[in-house]
Design a protein around this motif. Structure first.
Motif, short mmCIF file in Angstrom:
data_model
loop_
_atom_site.label_atom_id
_atom_site.label_comp_id
_atom_site.label_asym_id
_atom_site.label_seq_id
_atom_site.Cartn_x
_atom_site.Cartn_y
_atom_site.Cartn_z
N THR A 1 0.79 -1.05 -0.08
CA THR A 1 0.07 0.20 -0.03
C THR A 1 0.85 1.14 0.13
OG1 THR A 1 -1.67 -1.14 1.39
CG2 THR A 1 -2.07 1.13 1.21
N PRO A 2 0.68 2.20 -0.88
CA PRO A 2 1.62 3.27 -1.14
C PRO A 2 0.97 4.40 -0.38
CG PRO A 2 0.37 3.27 -3.12
CD PRO A 2 0.06 1.80 -2.33
N MET A 3 1.32 5.43 0.01
CA MET A 3 0.89 6.58 0.71
C MET A 3 0.16 7.59 -0.18
SD MET A 3 4.23 9.07 1.53
CE MET A 3 3.12 10.55 1.75
N ALA A 4 0.33 7.53 -1.35
CA ALA A 4 -0.25 8.66 -2.27
C ALA A 4 -1.61 8.38 -2.56
CB ALA A 4 0.46 8.71 -3.64
N PHE A 5 -2.49 9.49 -2.63
CA PHE A 5 -3.83 9.68 -2.95
C PHE A 5 -3.77 9.77 -4.55
CE2 PHE A 5 -5.08 11.75 1.37
CZ PHE A 5 -5.06 10.62 1.90
N ALA A 6 -4.11 9.13 -5.25
CA ALA A 6 -3.92 9.16 -6.94
C ALA A 6 -5.12 8.96 -7.66
CB ALA A 6 -2.85 7.81 -7.14
N GLU A 7 -6.31 8.73 -6.95
CA GLU A 7 -7.26 8.58 -7.85
C GLU A 7 -8.45 9.42 -7.32
OE1 GLU A 7 -7.87 6.39 -10.61
OE2 GLU A 7 -5.77 5.90 -10.77
N GLU A 8 -9.16 10.09 -7.98
CA GLU A 8 -10.15 11.21 -7.71
C GLU A 8 -11.34 10.18 -7.39
OE1 GLU A 8 -11.14 14.85 -9.01
OE2 GLU A 8 -9.27 15.24 -9.34
N GLY A 9 -12.04 10.46 -6.47
CA GLY A 9 -13.31 9.79 -5.87
C GLY A 9 -12.98 8.65 -4.71
N GLN A 10 -11.79 8.40 -4.54
CA GLN A 10 -11.55 7.77 -3.36
C GLN A 10 -11.86 8.14 -2.16
OE1 GLN A 10 -7.12 7.76 -3.78
NE2 GLN A 10 -6.94 5.79 -4.70
N LEU A 11 -12.44 7.45 -1.25
CA LEU A 11 -13.16 7.90 -0.09
C LEU A 11 -11.92 7.87 0.94
CD1 LEU A 11 -16.24 5.95 -0.10
CD2 LEU A 11 -15.93 8.19 -1.00
N LEU A 12 -11.85 9.01 2.04
CA LEU A 12 -11.15 9.08 2.88
C LEU A 12 -11.60 8.69 4.04
CD1 LEU A 12 -9.27 12.49 1.94
CD2 LEU A 12 -8.49 9.97 1.38
N TYR A 13 -11.01 7.79 4.89
CA TYR A 13 -11.54 7.17 6.02
C TYR A 13 -10.19 7.48 7.07
CZ TYR A 13 -15.84 5.18 5.33
OH TYR A 13 -17.36 4.97 4.88
N LEU A 14 -10.84 8.09 8.37
CA LEU A 14 -9.75 8.03 9.31
C LEU A 14 -9.97 7.02 10.34
CD1 LEU A 14 -7.80 9.68 11.11
CD2 LEU A 14 -9.63 10.90 12.35
N LEU A 15 -9.02 6.37 10.74
CA LEU A 15 -8.97 5.11 11.48
C LEU A 15 -8.44 5.57 12.92
CD1 LEU A 15 -7.90 2.44 9.15
CD2 LEU A 15 -10.10 3.27 9.44
N GLY A 16 -9.05 5.21 13.90
CA GLY A 16 -8.58 5.47 15.37
C GLY A 16 -9.58 6.46 15.93
N GLU A 17 -9.09 7.01 17.08
CA GLU A 17 -9.71 8.03 17.82
C GLU A 17 -8.66 9.27 17.74
OE1 GLU A 17 -12.50 5.83 21.02
OE2 GLU A 17 -10.46 5.18 21.18
N THR A 18 -9.43 10.28 17.85
CA THR A 18 -8.74 11.60 17.95
C THR A 18 -9.24 12.36 19.36
OG1 THR A 18 -8.73 11.88 15.61
CG2 THR A 18 -8.37 13.90 16.93
N ARG A 19 -7.96 12.52 19.85
CA ARG A 19 -8.31 13.32 21.23
C ARG A 19 -7.56 14.47 21.29
NH1 ARG A 19 -7.68 7.86 22.42
NH2 ARG A 19 -5.37 8.08 22.46
N GLU A 20 -7.80 15.56 22.16
CA GLU A 20 -7.04 16.45 22.32
C GLU A 20 -5.62 16.32 22.82
OE1 GLU A 20 -7.93 20.64 24.76
OE2 GLU A 20 -9.82 20.11 23.76
#
Length: 749
Positions: A579-598
């Motif tokens: 799996t590369p890091m690049a966002f390369a295709e329009e229309g791909q859905l972005l998901y944030l995995l995990g929990e974001t805290r302050e």
């Protein structure tokens, strides 16, 4: 001057000796006399002084390092663990991989080019000594303030040394880090990692067994460069007013090393070697004493047969010299001629300098006179062990109470946008292309991923696609706030980086960079980091296979931030599915995995916007890290994600920006309900990644996350040519690219 022979030393017990100048303490010198039953000869004193140095003996760190063995998790993959020149793990299909990271910090400050170059050379020899062909290198680096004039001296020299040596060897440089902080101003960290590949049956160990077997020194001639180099430089607080503590830095010859690699691999193929040891820190003192103590007998060496570049060198200097591109092999008498013939074929100087004996002593002679007669284990393995006093520093509570979460935040969307641009263009978050483009990342043709990807990845088998991924990480700011958590966060980030590419983490190597062990505060930091790393490796199931301790990283009484650098190696059964890091295709859905805290303590935002260090680092949840890794690996294997990038320094906005710039595609982001936009963008909560999911895989991916209990929040889509936070601001990729790529060249212009 009369040669100081063993006989002469026995009959002149009261001769004054320069033990203090060589770095020994009074009690250590007295212990040497006790072991020998007499005063040491000059040659023996030289050997004990370098081998009992902090760099070689780990005398202040042993009591804490033993946790890595005591708490080691069960691992079916571990083939060779702590104690050898490098750890070895089974990666399947009959292949074994060896990897290790070491430091060359002080030499690289004294002479940046040669210090860094010989750091690469030394770690490569550790790998070939295990029987492996080196396949890649990496370079975790730390420098002082980016705008300090001396950084312009040190950084270009270090980068040129790493690139010059590695490129000449034909080894791809596939990863690492570059971090700037004023705490490293007088003490940069130049850590070097090498990874090598072999078949299981090709593993070799450092031991001298079999009475009558010959000891062969081969490689470059021995010179005056690096006499006591790393072994003494790395064992003393750095003080520019004491040039006597700045021995000559080793000088490297990568073309000689290339010949040495090919020569060594050929003698391995023909099964000509019983034991082997590279000559690194402490040179011949180390190689002879370690080979003898790891074997079944003693050793006799004729030191005057050692090929020299400088005929004026004394026996003590020959034993202490850390001249590069040298190795020592133990060879059966009937195989010596063939061994020497192969060396001659590769234009490598090789000389029989001694033999294994059936005794228990290491005996060294100089023109027929005995100048060393010691039990080899007392030199190599039974040096002093210190339980240094350590205590939580008085300032730690105040540091942690100075909460970064309370710092002033952007007043409006315009200021929020401005701070994003500042972050992306800050020296630590900016593109390192100026550096990495000086390295050959794709030589040999097996590099699958390289900087700025989360992990470097190398293909091992062309037939099956088997490969390995390696990442190194370490955040000294986190470790300053809490060294226990800081070490675990370094481990977690490397582990996450490997998993983000689709590889399964297997094992760990570490380079522990700290201040003086004689400072109770620095020793507490070290003890806590070791405890944190050992506990973390046990939880994640990744044993520590070996590594390096670098102490006395300070200028005067000012220590660097505690900086445990952790390398994680993982295996992937087919690199075509990485799996590369690049966002390369329009229309791909972005998901944030995990929990974001302050969680902003030690964050890039707090450093860039407020020049602040305080509070607590992000919380560590290693079980969550393990779950996240399982999801990332499964999603990669089953084609559910097109891209993944871990969240660490700089938080979500930094990760999204990097992935957008790499792929040349923009992203539209939506702030999740209940989350402050500022926290959404800049928090550095651990255990998180952002992934790009094809629309066709969304249901399957979210079902998998839900079934396993991993929070997965849809935060946007790959689209357009800007990073847009809906309802807040838009930043064109062209603007982000300009600030991201201009910073480092401008600093070094």
């Amino acid at each position: 001057m009369t040669l100081d022979t063993v006989k002469h030393a026995s009959s002149t017990p009261d001769v004054e000796q320069p033990w203090a100048e060589l770095g020994l303490k009074r009690e250590e010198y007295d212990r040497v006399r006790e072991i020998l039953g007499r005063r040491p000869t000059g040659a023996e004193l030289a050997m004990y002084s370098v081998m009992w140095s902090e760099h070689c003996s780990y005398k202040s760190s042993k009591v804490h390092l033993k946790q890595f063995s005591e708490k080691a998790p069960e691992s079916d993959a571990l083939l060779v663990g702590i104690g050898e020149q490098a750890g070895v793990v089974d990666v399947g299909e009959g292949y074994a991989v060896t990897f290790k990271v070491e430091s060359h910090n002080h030499p690289s400050y004294v002479e940046p080019y040669q210090g860094a170059a010989t750091g690469i050379g030394g770690i490569v020899r550790d790998i070939i000594a295990m029987g492996a062909r080196p396949v890649a290198v990496m370079d975790p680096l730390r420098f002082g303030a980016p705008d300090h004039p001396d950084t312009r001296r040190v950084l270009p020299g270090v980068v040129a040394g790493i690139g010059g040596y590695g490129n000449c060897l034909g080894l791809p440089n596939i990863g690492g880090e570059v971090v700037f902080d004023s705490c490293y101003q007088g003490n940069p960290l130049v850590n070097a990692l090498c990874v090598g590949v072999m078949r299981h049956e090709d593993i070799h160990l450092a031991k001298a067994s079999g009475a009558g077997n010959k000891v062969v020194l081969y490689g470059a001639r021995t010179g005056g460069d690096g006499i006591g180099g790393a072994s003494i430089l790395a064992s003393e607080s750095f003080d520019s007013d004491k040039p006597s503590k700045r021995p000559a830095v080793q000088v490297g010859d990568p073309f000689q090393e290339k010949l040495l690699i090919e020569c060594t691999l050929e003698v391995f193929r023909e099964n000509l070697v019983v034991g082997i040891q590279d000559l690194g820190a402490a040179g011949l003192s180390c190689a002879t004493s370690e080979l003898a103590s790891n074997g079944s007998g003693g050793m006799r060496v004729e030191l005057d047969t050692v090929p020299l570049r400088d005929s004026t060198l004394s026996p003590e200097e020959i034993l202490m010299s850390e001249s590069q591109e040298r190795m020592c092999a133990v060879v059966e008498p009937g195989k010596v001629d063939r061994f020497l013939a192969i060396c001659e074929k590769w234009d490598v100087i090789a000389t029989v300098i001694g033999e294994v004996t059936d005794g228990e002593r290491l005996e060294i002679f100089w023109h027929g006179e005995q100048i060393v007669d010691v039990p080899p284990r007392t030199v190599a393995h039974e040096g002093p062990v210190y339980e240094r006093p350590y205590a939580r520093p008085q300032w730690q509570d105040a540091l942690q109470a100075d909460d970064a979460n309370a710092l002033p935040r952007p007043k409006d969307d315009a200021e929020l946008r401005e701070q994003v641009v500042r972050l992306v263009g800050s020296p630590n978050q900016a593109s390192k292309k100026w550096i990495t483009e000086q390295y050959d990342r794709y030589v040999l043709g097996n590099t699958v991923l390289a900087q700025p990807e989360d992990s470097g990845m190398i293909r091992i088998s062309e037939e099956t696609g088997l490969g390995v991924a390696i990442a190194t990480d370490g955040n000294g700011r986190y470790a300053k706030l809490d060294p226990y958590a800081g070490a675990q966060l370094a481990l977690a980030e490397s582990y996450r980086n490997v998993a983000a590419t689709g590889a399964k983490p297997l094992a760990v190597t570490d380079c522990l960079n700290f201040g003086s062990p004689e400072d109770p505060a620095a020793m507490w930091q070290f003890a806590e980091a070791c405890r944190g790393l050992a506990d973390g490796c046990r939880t994640l199931g990744t044993p520590v296979t070996g590594g390096n301790v670098s102490l006395y990283n300070q200028t005067g009484d000012v220590a660097i931030h505690p900086t445990p650098v952790v390398g994680v190696l993982g295996v992937i059964d087919d690199v075509a599915r990485r799996t590369p890091m690049a966002f390369a295709e329009e229309g791909q859905l972005l998901y944030l995995l995990g929990e974001t805290r302050e969680e902003l303590g030690g964050s890039a935002w707090s450093q860039v916007v407020h020049d602040h260090l305080g509070g607590l680092p992000p919380q560590v949840d290693l079980e969550r890290e393990r779950l996240l890794a399982e999801i990332l690996i499964a999603a990669s294997r089953d084609g559910m994600i097109d891209a993944a990038h871990d969240l660490s320094d700089g938080g979500l906005v930094q990760a999204v920006t990097e992935s957008c710039l790499k792929g040349g595609k923009g992203a539209r982001l939506i702030v999740p309900d209940g989350l402050e936009p500022f926290v959404f963008l800049f928090s550095e909560s651990a255990g998180r990644a952002v992934v790009a999911v094809p629309r066709s895989e969304e249901l399957r991916f979210t079902d998998m996350c839900g079934a396993r209990g991993l929070p997965a929040t849809r935060i946007g889509v790959v689209d357009g040519d800007a990073v847009e936070v809906q309802g807040r601001f838009t930043i064109p990729l062209a603007e982000l690219r300009e600030v991201h790529e201009a910073t480092i060249p401008a600093l070094l212009a």
